[in-house]
Design a protein around this motif. Structure first.
Motif, short mmCIF file in Angstrom:
data_model
loop_
_atom_site.label_atom_id
_atom_site.label_comp_id
_atom_site.label_asym_id
_atom_site.label_seq_id
_atom_site.Cartn_x
_atom_site.Cartn_y
_atom_site.Cartn_z
N ASP A 403 -21.57 7.34 69.10
CA ASP A 403 -21.09 8.57 69.72
C ASP A 403 -20.36 9.42 68.66
N GLU A 404 -20.53 10.73 68.75
CA GLU A 404 -19.83 11.61 67.81
C GLU A 404 -18.31 11.52 67.96
N ASN A 405 -17.87 11.12 69.14
CA ASN A 405 -16.43 11.06 69.42
C ASN A 405 -15.86 9.67 69.19
N VAL A 406 -16.52 8.85 68.39
CA VAL A 406 -16.13 7.45 68.29
C VAL A 406 -14.77 7.27 67.62
N CYS A 407 -14.40 8.20 66.76
CA CYS A 407 -13.10 8.07 66.08
C CYS A 407 -12.17 9.19 66.52
N ILE A 408 -10.95 8.79 66.87
CA ILE A 408 -9.94 9.74 67.35
C ILE A 408 -8.85 9.85 66.29
N GLU A 409 -8.38 11.05 66.04
CA GLU A 409 -7.34 11.23 65.04
C GLU A 409 -6.04 10.59 65.51
N CYS A 410 -5.33 9.89 64.60
CA CYS A 410 -4.07 9.22 64.97
C CYS A 410 -3.02 10.23 65.40
N ASN A 411 -2.97 11.37 64.67
CA ASN A 411 -2.06 12.43 65.07
C ASN A 411 -0.61 11.98 65.08
N CYS A 412 -0.22 11.19 64.08
CA CYS A 412 1.16 10.70 64.02
C CYS A 412 2.09 11.86 63.72
N ASN A 413 3.25 11.86 64.36
CA ASN A 413 4.23 12.90 64.07
C ASN A 413 4.72 12.72 62.63
N GLN A 414 4.57 13.77 61.83
CA GLN A 414 4.89 13.66 60.39
C GLN A 414 6.34 13.28 60.15
N LEU A 415 7.24 13.80 60.96
CA LEU A 415 8.66 13.58 60.74
C LEU A 415 9.09 12.24 61.31
N GLY A 416 8.40 11.79 62.35
CA GLY A 416 8.83 10.57 63.02
C GLY A 416 8.16 9.31 62.50
N SER A 417 7.04 9.46 61.73
CA SER A 417 6.31 8.26 61.35
C SER A 417 6.33 8.05 59.84
N LEU A 418 6.02 6.82 59.44
CA LEU A 418 6.08 6.47 58.02
C LEU A 418 4.87 6.99 57.26
N HIS A 419 3.71 7.04 57.93
CA HIS A 419 2.47 7.52 57.29
C HIS A 419 1.54 7.97 58.42
N ASP A 420 0.35 8.45 58.06
CA ASP A 420 -0.51 9.02 59.10
C ASP A 420 -1.56 8.03 59.61
N ARG A 421 -1.36 6.73 59.39
CA ARG A 421 -2.31 5.74 59.90
C ARG A 421 -1.78 5.13 61.19
N CYS A 422 -2.67 4.56 61.98
CA CYS A 422 -2.23 3.97 63.24
C CYS A 422 -3.02 2.69 63.49
N ASN A 423 -2.62 1.89 64.46
CA ASN A 423 -3.36 0.65 64.74
C ASN A 423 -4.49 0.92 65.73
N GLU A 424 -5.19 -0.11 66.14
CA GLU A 424 -6.43 0.09 66.92
C GLU A 424 -6.20 0.76 68.27
N THR A 425 -4.97 0.75 68.74
CA THR A 425 -4.74 1.42 70.02
C THR A 425 -4.07 2.78 69.83
N GLY A 426 -4.04 3.26 68.58
CA GLY A 426 -3.54 4.61 68.34
C GLY A 426 -2.04 4.69 68.13
N TYR A 427 -1.38 3.53 67.97
CA TYR A 427 0.07 3.54 67.74
C TYR A 427 0.38 3.77 66.27
N CYS A 428 1.29 4.70 65.99
CA CYS A 428 1.69 4.98 64.62
C CYS A 428 2.87 4.10 64.25
N GLU A 429 3.14 4.02 62.94
CA GLU A 429 4.28 3.21 62.50
C GLU A 429 5.49 4.14 62.33
N CYS A 430 6.57 3.83 63.10
CA CYS A 430 7.65 4.80 63.21
C CYS A 430 8.74 4.57 62.17
N ARG A 431 9.39 5.67 61.80
CA ARG A 431 10.60 5.58 60.99
C ARG A 431 11.74 5.07 61.86
#
Ligand SMILES: *[C@@H]1O[C@H](CO)[C@@H](O)[C@H](O)[C@H]1NC(C)=O
Ligand SMILES: *[C@@H]1O[C@H](CO)[C@@H](O)[C@H](O)[C@H]1NC(C)=O
Ligand SMILES: *[C@@H]1O[C@H](CO)[C@@H](O)[C@H](O)[C@H]1NC(C)=O
Ligand SMILES: *[C@@H]1O[C@H](CO)[C@@H](O)[C@H](O)[C@H]1NC(C)=O
Ligand SMILES: *[C@@H]1O[C@H](CO)[C@@H](O)[C@H](O)[C@H]1NC(C)=O
Ligand SMILES: [Ca+2]
Length: 524
Positions: A403-431
């Motif tokens: 599917d063209e929609n197979v990958c969803i952008e993590c969309n981590c908040n730049q100020l609140g997260s350590l980097h722009d990657r996330c885990n398989e359920t879309g959770y970002c790593e927070c500061r």
């Protein structure tokens, strides 16, 4: 039987040349199988499927009933338009009906009683389907053709509009454009938008009624005067994409800007003879099916291509589910005479074993690893088979791998997260201090101020003193006479006697000292 075979033999070469069959059952040494070709539906009379809108409201005559006359009989103003009387009404639908012999039915506008305010009207035709023009657009005017008008088109269901052709009895005066004829266009400018004076002259309203958008003349630039060499046109459309798009549209709009005058000037004393009347709006086109269908039918309120080659969608613009082992492509007119179907392929059949789930068209052999790998994975995928999501994206569990929609952008908040990657359920790593899947909320004890900042005050441990109140965790609002982060200090001014006026000074000079020290350290 013999008869039937003869007809088939006669028809087949012609049929193939027209790209009107998508596949045929052929027998070869390996047994019978389907052979696939590029194909397109037949041209259709599109006025039967059009939705029409006439603007501004109230421009159609007859409400209230109105008298009018004609340029031929300017002083016999006894004709009447009355919307409430079927015999005297002229609604927009009469531009699209079938004309009976000798009796024209037409839409008619109000007369120009508001002169010198311009008499303008927009007629918008919508099909909710991409169409490719195959013949001239012909608009038939009763009682004279407009002296200024333009045709516009939309390719995106009416969101954006582009000029298609300008018409005026004096192009320079009306539009600031020099007049041109389509017949004089060169091959390199076949898709030029021009202004023509050919259809706006006054020739008596009975004689010349038609206004054309010349599709055939433009085709003839490539296909020859009788359009015998259509394959030349098709080849040209293949190589120059702008050319194909030029004849493609979803909507048309006729902007009527000035009616027929029947002379050089507008006669103010008889404005009942100025109006628009259109008896027919002919649009012949085929459904755009990207060379993946030879039939187009009206279903569920819209024209729909009957897609072949394992494609789907209103315009056959996608691969069917489970047929996405390579990216979708339009069929092609080349090589003549059958073209290429560019059919969608079932998973796993595209390049032997290298599956790219439709996210890549290319595979490459990597010598030292001895593997075949997909190249330039699209849709934010990566990996040998484009089976993973790029960093910064995660897997959409409700989408198949192709599917063209197979990958969803993590969309981590730049100020609140350590980097722009996330885990398989879309959770970002927070500061520190931030929480929630995208790290855009704060833990208790923190407040949001360009990221989560620890609270200066709260209702438990960092309580504002001396009657101060805590404002959004950010600062204490102190009552007069108190200061400090938690209002713990008494404010020093002359009215407070038991306040040591030198302590403030002292603190100030200490601060200055520290600053000077720090500055000198920076210097070093
Ligand atoms: C006609 O359409 C044009 C845009 O294509 C718009 O600017 C204009 O206001 C419309 N005129 C009327 C009378 O609705
Ligand atoms: C246009 O066509 C689409 C797809 O066939 C359909 O879903 C939609 O309802 C149509 N819109 C209108 C306004 O008819
Ligand atoms: C589409 O898929 C069907 C079912 O697998 C197959 O029989 C047919 O040959 C395919 N058509 C094309 C054009 O590949
Ligand atoms: C996940 O995939 C489904 C199916 O294609 C799609 O409808 C949905 O919009 C996708 N979700 C996101 C967040 O992109
Ligand atoms: C992703 O992270 C969240 C929060 O840390 C956690 O609850 C969830 O289980 C994680 N998902 C996976 C698949 O590890
Ligand atoms: Ca009619």
């Amino acid at each position: 039987m013999l008869h039937v075979a003869a007809i088939l033999l006669h028809c087949l070469p012609l049929a193939l040349g027209q790209y009107d069959i998508c596949k045929s059952w052929v027998t070869s040494d390996e047994g019978p199988s389907w052979e696939f070709y590029a194909c397109q539906p037949k041209p259709m009379i599109m006025k039967e499927y059009t939705m029409v809108k006439v603007d501004p409201p109230g421009i159609t005559c007859g409400n209230p009933p109105e008298r009018f006359c004609t340029h031929e009989n300017p002083y016999l103003c006894s004709d009447e338009c009355d919307a409430s009387n079927p015999d005297l009404a002229h609604p927009p639908s009469l531009m699209f009906d079938k004309e009976k012999e000798g009796l024209a039915t037409y839409w008619q506008s109000v007369t120009w009683k508001r002169y010198p305010e311009p008499l303008v009207a927009n007629i918008t035709l919508s099909w909710n389907k991409s169409l490719e023009l195959t013949d001239d657009i012909v608009v038939t005017f009763e009682y004279g053709r407009p002296t200024a008008m333009m045709l516009e088109k939309s390719l995106d269901y009416g969101r954006t509009w582009h000029p298609y052709q300008y018409y005026a009895d004096d192009c320079m005066e009306a539009f600031g454009m020099p007049p041109r004829k389509v017949r004089d266009l060169a091959a390199s400018s076949a898709n030029r938008v021009l202004c023509t004076e050919e259809y706006s002259r006054w020739a008596g309203s009975k004689k010349e009624k038609d206004v054309r958008f010349e599709v055939r003349d433009r085709f003839a630039i490539f296909a020859g005067p009788d359009l015998r060499k259509m394959e030349n046109l098709y080849l040209r459309m293949e190589s120059a994409k702008g050319l194909k798009d030029f004849f493609t549209l979803t909507d048309l709009r006729l902007r009527l800007l000035r009616p027929a005058l029947g002379g050089t000037y507008v006669q103010r004393e008889n404005l009942y003879k100025y109006f628009y009347a259109i008896s027919n709006f002919e649009v012949v086109a085929r459904c755009k099916c990207n060379l993946h269908a030879n039939a187009c039918n009206f279903r569920d309120g819209a024209l729909q291509c009957e897609c072949e080659h394992n494609t789907t969608g209103q315009d056959c613009g996608r691969c069917k589910k489970n047929f996405r082992s390579k990216s979708w492509r339009s069929g092609s007119y080349t090589p003549t005479p059958n073209g290429s179907p560019n059919a969608c392929a079932a998973a796993g059949t595209a390049f032997g074993n290298c599956e790219c789930y439709g996210h890549s068209n290319r595979c490459s052999y990597i010598d030292f690893l001895n593997v075949v790998t997909c190249v330039s994975c699209k849709h934010n995928t990566r990996g040998q088979h484009c089976q993973h999501c790029r960093l910064g994206y995660y897997r959409n569990v409700s989408a198949e791998l192709d599917d063209e929609n197979v990958c969803i952008e993590c969309n981590c908040n730049q100020l609140g997260s350590l980097h722009d990657r996330c885990n398989e359920t879309g959770y970002c790593e927070c500061r520190k201090g931030s929480i929630s899947p995208k790290c855009d909320e704060c833990l208790p004890g923190y407040h949001w101020r360009q990221g989560c900042q620890p609270n200066v005050c709260d209702e438990e441990l960092l309580i504002c003193q001396n009657g101060g109140t805590c404002h959004q965790g950010q600062r204490c609002i102190c009552p007069t006479g108190f200061k400090g982060a938690l209002c713990q200090d008494v404010k020093c001014d002359s009215s407070h006697r038991n306040c040591d006026s030198s302590s403030g000074m002292l603190a100030g000079s200490f601060f200055l000292l520290v600053c000077t020290l720090m500055l000198s350290m920076v210097d070093i």
